[in-house]
Design a protein around this motif. Structure first.
Motif, PDB file in Angstrom:
ATOM      1  N   THR A   1     -21.129  27.312  51.625  1.00 47.71           N
ATOM      2  CA  THR A   1     -20.189  26.534  52.435  1.00 47.71           C
ATOM      3  C   THR A   1     -20.001  27.169  53.805  1.00 47.71           C
ATOM      4  N   ALA A   2     -19.926  28.495  53.844  1.00 50.67           N
ATOM      5  CA  ALA A   2     -19.802  29.199  55.124  1.00 50.67           C
ATOM      6  C   ALA A   2     -21.020  28.926  56.005  1.00 50.67           C
ATOM      7  N   ASP A   3     -22.201  28.907  55.395  1.00 51.95           N
ATOM      8  CA  ASP A   3     -23.415  28.624  56.169  1.00 51.95           C
ATOM      9  C   ASP A   3     -23.419  27.175  56.656  1.00 51.95           C
TER      10      ASP A   3
ATOM     11  N   PHE B  91     -21.030  23.932  63.342  1.00 52.80           N
ATOM     12  CA  PHE B  91     -20.570  24.432  64.635  1.00 52.80           C
ATOM     13  C   PHE B  91     -21.723  24.484  65.627  1.00 52.80           C
ATOM     14  N   ALA B  92     -22.882  25.000  65.177  1.00 47.54           N
ATOM     15  CA  ALA B  92     -24.044  25.114  66.062  1.00 47.54           C
ATOM     16  C   ALA B  92     -24.553  23.739  66.482  1.00 47.54           C
TER      17      ALA B  92
ATOM     18  N   HIS C 130     -29.212  20.776  52.668  1.00 50.08           N
ATOM     19  CA  HIS C 130     -28.391  21.980  52.564  1.00 50.08           C
ATOM     20  C   HIS C 130     -27.731  22.092  51.192  1.00 50.08           C
ATOM     21  N   ALA C 131     -27.675  23.322  50.676  1.00 42.43           N
ATOM     22  CA  ALA C 131     -27.111  23.570  49.339  1.00 42.43           C
ATOM     23  C   ALA C 131     -25.638  23.181  49.249  1.00 42.43           C
TER      24      ALA C 131
ATOM     25  N   ASP D 244     -12.787  17.161  63.921  1.00 35.91           N
ATOM     26  CA  ASP D 244     -12.224  18.071  62.924  1.00 35.91           C
ATOM     27  C   ASP D 244     -12.634  19.479  63.363  1.00 35.91           C
ATOM     28  N   THR D 245     -11.878  20.039  64.306  1.00 41.69           N
ATOM     29  CA  THR D 245     -12.320  21.277  64.950  1.00 41.69           C
ATOM     30  C   THR D 245     -12.350  22.462  64.004  1.00 41.69           C
ATOM     31  N   VAL D 246     -11.543  22.458  62.947  1.00 42.42           N
ATOM     32  CA  VAL D 246     -11.568  23.577  62.011  1.00 42.42           C
ATOM     33  C   VAL D 246     -12.923  23.654  61.305  1.00 42.42           C
ATOM     34  N   LYS D 247     -13.635  22.523  61.254  1.00 37.33           N
ATOM     35  CA  LYS D 247     -14.952  22.496  60.615  1.00 37.33           C
ATOM     36  C   LYS D 247     -16.079  22.292  61.617  1.00 37.33           C
ATOM     37  N   GLY D 248     -15.750  22.400  62.908  1.00 35.83           N
ATOM     38  CA  GLY D 248     -16.793  22.389  63.926  1.00 35.83           C
ATOM     39  C   GLY D 248     -17.053  21.056  64.594  1.00 35.83           C
ATOM     40  N   ALA D 249     -16.502  19.955  64.082  1.00 38.08           N
ATOM     41  CA  ALA D 249     -16.753  18.633  64.663  1.00 38.08           C
ATOM     42  C   ALA D 249     -15.897  18.463  65.911  1.00 38.08           C
ATOM     43  N   ASP D 250     -16.510  18.714  67.064  1.00 32.01           N
ATOM     44  CA  ASP D 250     -15.788  18.759  68.338  1.00 32.01           C
ATOM     45  C   ASP D 250     -16.732  18.287  69.428  1.00 32.01           C
TER      46      ASP D 250
END
Length: 199
Positions: free
Chosen positions: A5-7, A13-14, A43-44, A141-147
């Motif tokens: 999940t971290a990956d 984000f990338a 992705h897993a 959803d900036t906490v999860k990178g969607a920005d």
């Protein structure tokens, strides 16, 4: 699963960083579509359970008139929104303001009150339950990178409805997701972004 999940989040984000670096919004949309497609299919930590047979999401054609760079109107009454979760307890949000999208409608901008915080803007449109996910989709959803960008210091957001994507719970009941409240529901149909397959 935690490291997977971290990956996933690192990759999201990338992806959005690459999207924001594009000068042409339509090209940015292609980059996003390719990247999201790959994540969901391979992705897993993808919420798609049957990845071996999954062809990827259907994405509507890019419509430039549905991209907005707008100011957050903060002259609204404070509202608290609490979302019960099966795994994380109650997820608290507070209304930061509202964005006014011409020819579309108004959407509340929410601030996640739990650890780390973040901006959250979901949307539910008139096609919900038919061509778009019934519970609504996510735009920011900036906490999860969607920005998608915007000058936060000036109180502005880029809201591009072409980038609307399904929450994880659209793919699997294993996930609990905040669904769009009434104040993030618009009366127009938005056949852009991630769609629900036609049967």
């Amino acid at each position: 699963m935690s490291l997977e999940t971290a990956d996933w989040r690192r990759r999201v984000f990338a992806l959005y960083e690459t999207v924001r670096a594009q000068e042409d919004p339509a090209q940015a949309h292609k980059v996003w579509q390719t990247g999201r497609d790959e994540l969901l299919k391979t992705h897993a930590a993808s919420p798609v359970e049957e990845r071996a047979t999954y062809d990827g999401p259907e994405i509507g054609a890019y419509r430039p008139e549905l991209r907005f760079d707008v100011a957050i109107d903060t002259s609204v009454e404070p509202v608290r929104w609490e979302v019960p979760s099966a795994t994380d307890g109650v997820i608290p949000f507070s209304r930061l303001g509202v964005v006014h999208l011409p020819e579309v409608g108004d959407l509340d901008v929410w601030w996640l009150e739990s650890y780390g915080g973040g901006l959250f803007v979901p949307v539910k449109d008139a096609l919900a339950g038919t061509r778009t996910y019934g519970g609504g989709r996510y735009l920011i959803d900036t906490v999860k990178g969607a920005d998608l960008g915007g000058d936060f210091r000036a109180g502005r957001l880029v809201i591009d409805l072409n980038f609307a994507y399904n929450p994880s719970c659209a793919y699997s009941p294993r996930w609990t997701c905040p669904l769009a409240p009434k104040t993030n529901t618009v009366a127009v149909g938005l056949p852009v972004g991630e769609l629900t397959p036609q049967l």
